[in-house]
Design a protein around this motif. Structure first.
Motif, PDB file in Angstrom:
ATOM      1  N   LYS A 108       0.840  -1.181   0.000  1.00  0.00           N
ATOM      2  CA  LYS A 108       0.000   0.000   0.000  1.00  0.00           C
ATOM      3  C   LYS A 108       0.887   1.247   0.000  1.00  0.00           C
ATOM      4  CE  LYS A 108      -3.872  -2.355   0.790  1.00  0.00           C
ATOM      5  NZ  LYS A 108      -5.000  -2.435  -0.161  1.00  0.00           N
ATOM      6  N   ASN A 134      -3.838   6.457   3.366  1.00  0.00           N
ATOM      7  CA  ASN A 134      -3.664   5.480   2.293  1.00  0.00           C
ATOM      8  C   ASN A 134      -3.848   6.208   0.944  1.00  0.00           C
ATOM      9  OD1 ASN A 134      -3.721   3.394   0.476  1.00  0.00           O
ATOM     10  ND2 ASN A 134      -5.552   2.402   1.301  1.00  0.00           N
ATOM     11  N   GLU A 173      -3.020   4.666  -2.043  1.00  0.00           N
ATOM     12  CA  GLU A 173      -2.878   3.645  -3.079  1.00  0.00           C
ATOM     13  C   GLU A 173      -3.759   3.960  -4.286  1.00  0.00           C
ATOM     14  OE1 GLU A 173      -1.347   0.271  -4.930  1.00  0.00           O
ATOM     15  OE2 GLU A 173      -0.678   1.368  -3.158  1.00  0.00           O
ATOM     16  N   ARG A 174      -4.994   4.358  -4.025  1.00  0.00           N
ATOM     17  CA  ARG A 174      -5.902   4.655  -5.134  1.00  0.00           C
ATOM     18  C   ARG A 174      -5.382   5.813  -5.964  1.00  0.00           C
ATOM     19  NH1 ARG A 174     -12.385   6.086  -4.623  1.00  0.00           N
ATOM     20  NH2 ARG A 174     -12.742   6.457  -6.856  1.00  0.00           N
ATOM     21  N   GLU A 175      -4.955   6.899  -5.256  1.00  0.00           N
ATOM     22  CA  GLU A 175      -4.411   8.051  -5.977  1.00  0.00           C
ATOM     23  C   GLU A 175      -3.162   7.672  -6.766  1.00  0.00           C
ATOM     24  OE1 GLU A 175      -5.415   7.946  -2.893  1.00  0.00           O
ATOM     25  OE2 GLU A 175      -6.249   9.853  -2.177  1.00  0.00           O
ATOM     26  N   GLU A 211      -1.978   5.300 -13.936  1.00  0.00           N
ATOM     27  CA  GLU A 211      -2.810   5.160 -15.129  1.00  0.00           C
ATOM     28  C   GLU A 211      -2.761   6.428 -15.970  1.00  0.00           C
ATOM     29  OE1 GLU A 211      -6.666   4.194 -13.713  1.00  0.00           O
ATOM     30  OE2 GLU A 211      -6.136   2.141 -13.108  1.00  0.00           O
ATOM     31  N   LEU A 231      -2.408   4.667  -8.010  1.00  0.00           N
ATOM     32  CA  LEU A 231      -2.791   3.892  -9.186  1.00  0.00           C
ATOM     33  C   LEU A 231      -3.383   4.793 -10.266  1.00  0.00           C
ATOM     34  CD1 LEU A 231      -4.350   0.723  -7.517  1.00  0.00           C
ATOM     35  CD2 LEU A 231      -2.126   0.903  -8.652  1.00  0.00           C
ATOM     36  N   GLU A 232      -4.203   5.747  -9.816  1.00  0.00           N
ATOM     37  CA  GLU A 232      -4.791   6.676 -10.777  1.00  0.00           C
ATOM     38  C   GLU A 232      -3.703   7.508 -11.453  1.00  0.00           C
ATOM     39  OE1 GLU A 232      -7.598   8.891  -8.518  1.00  0.00           O
ATOM     40  OE2 GLU A 232      -9.195   7.386  -8.708  1.00  0.00           O
TER      41      GLU A 232
END
Length: 443
Positions: free
Chosen positions: A105, A126, A128-130, A136, A132-133
């Motif tokens: 993470k 956290n 992680e989402r940011e 991408e 990954l975005e």
């Protein structure tokens, strides 16, 4: 620790929506208190409060921080280092990776010095989402940038990529790089406009793709660029630069064979090599290659016709007596023909005379030509060539029965006119076809 529970309770409620953990540290005593943590941090078994915060923080880091980030994180959470950072900027941000539940993470650790200068407020989030975005997005940007440098039709690099590489080369030239070696090959597809006009852009696109494959197959170790509608540039390097002369000859021979057999695209090519003693910019090399390419283009167009004009069948030229006889018959035919173009061929020697008006209107190389059927074929519309060759074959095989046909032929201005030939065959005393002639009438 003296904490206003109501105020911090409100702050904690707000921050809990944004962070996964929040704690409050007394700098002098190293006592700390955690206000909340998310489910993500459950396996860390974080206490609600404790002493010796920095030792505790170091211990927790060693248990959850990714090994590749460990040294970096431990340096930043050292008490003296962190306090120095907070005294300079009032805040500190650490981005690293945690290993939680066997998964990696990405998190950020945010610390801020409180107004009293005696306490630190710390938060973990956290991201992680940011992350990954962002990955991408970066991949998308990279893909868009890559596509912006590729030619959609052929898949090779486009003019944008060409300009970027040229700038790199010119930077090396201006820096005085004495080891710089490169060459430029320019290629242009002959008659692409004619193909588009007469057979449609689908066939034109196919010609561009086939021409590109020809170039790429020859220059396997160099960058190939489509720099115009029917123009390609190759910047020679490495093995291709060393073998540049043989590779250019290979490309020219393949192109000439395509021209001779009408089996593929015909490329005009020109090459020039960088000379540090005379070239001050890349485009001096480019322009020399471009000039040689256009010279080759002219040679190809002239060569299509003049090769057969000068070369008699079997290397045996027509005797003077036969030529005078041909002129005599042609003169008589011209006198009685009236309107129309006149032609006459000695079938034994495959030597022809065509009227000067026809030569001028259709851009033929001479009034007198050997194997004129091959020369004239290049002027005929691609869709009508089959009918024309059928009649030619019949005549050359000695058939005195002529088909009545019409076909379209290209004039010097590039436009097509429909022609209707009216021909005859003259036999010798043995009944063998000796002359083929007639009138070609524009419709």
């Amino acid at each position: 620790m003296n904490i206003d529970q109501g105020a911090f309770g409100q702050v904690a409620t707000i921050l809990a929506k944004q962070f996964d953990s929040m704690y409050y540290v007394d700098i002098e005593s190293d006592h700390f208190r955690e206000f909340f943590h998310s489910q993500m941090l459950d396996e860390m078994n974080l206490p609600e409060q404790g002493t010796d915060f920095f030792a505790f923080l170091s211990e927790q880091a060693r248990s959850v921080v990714h090994p590749d980030d460990m040294e970096y994180v431990l340096q930043l959470i050292d008490k003296e280092a962190l306090l120095e950072k907070l005294s300079e900027n009032n805040s500190s941000l650490i981005v690293c990776r945690f290993i939680l539940g066997g998964q990696v993470k990405h998190v950020c650790h945010f610390s801020v010095m409180c107004e009293d200068g005696k306490h630190i407020l710390g938060c973990i989030k956290n991201i992680e989402r940011e992350f990954l975005e962002r990955e991408e997005q970066e991949a998308l940007i990279s893909s868009v940038e890559r596509l912006a440098r590729l030619d959609e039709l052929t898949g090779v690099k486009n003019k944008n990529a060409f300009s970027e590489y040229v700038n790199e080369i010119e930077d090396k030239m201006s820096s005085g790089n004495t080891d710089l070696e490169f060459g430029v090959v320019m290629c242009d597809i002959n008659d692409l406009k004619l193909i588009n006009d007469t057979r449609g852009h689908y066939f034109g696109d196919e010609s561009i793709q086939r021409a590109c494959r020809m170039i790429c197959d020859v220059y396997e170790n160099s960058a190939v660029y489509r720099v115009g509608g029917d123009e390609f540039a190759v910047i020679l390097s490495g093995e291709d630069y060393i073998r540049r002369k043989s590779l250019l000859n290979k490309l020219k021979k393949e192109s000439e064979e395509n021209d001779r057999m009408r089996s593929g695209p015909v490329l005009a090519c020109g090459m020039s090599v960088y000379d540090p003693d005379i070239d001050k910019s890349f485009y001096e090399v480019y322009e020399r290659a471009d000039a040689k390419m256009y010279l080759n283009k002219s040679e190809l167009k002239i060569g299509r016709r003049t090769e057969n004009v000068r070369r008699p069948l079997g290397n045996i030229g027509i005797p003077d007596a036969r030529r005078r006889k041909l002129d005599s018959i042609f003169g008589a035919l011209y006198t009685v023909a009236g309107d129309g173009y006149i032609f006459l061929t000695d079938l034994k020697y495959e030597f022809s005379r065509w009227s000067l008006s026809l030569v001028n209107d259709f851009g033929l190389p001479s009034e007198y030509m050997y194997q004129v059927e091959k020369i004239w074929e290049y002027n005929i519309h691609p869709d009508d060539v089959g009918r024309y060759l059928e009649v030619v074959k019949s005549v050359l095989q000695g058939n005195s029965v002529l088909y009545s046909i019409s076909y379209r032929a290209r004039r010097t201005d590039g436009t097509y006119v429909t022609l209707k030939p009216r021909g005859f065959v003259l036999n010798d005393s043995n009944g063998v076809p000796e002359y083929f002639g007639g009138i070609i009438i524009p419709q």
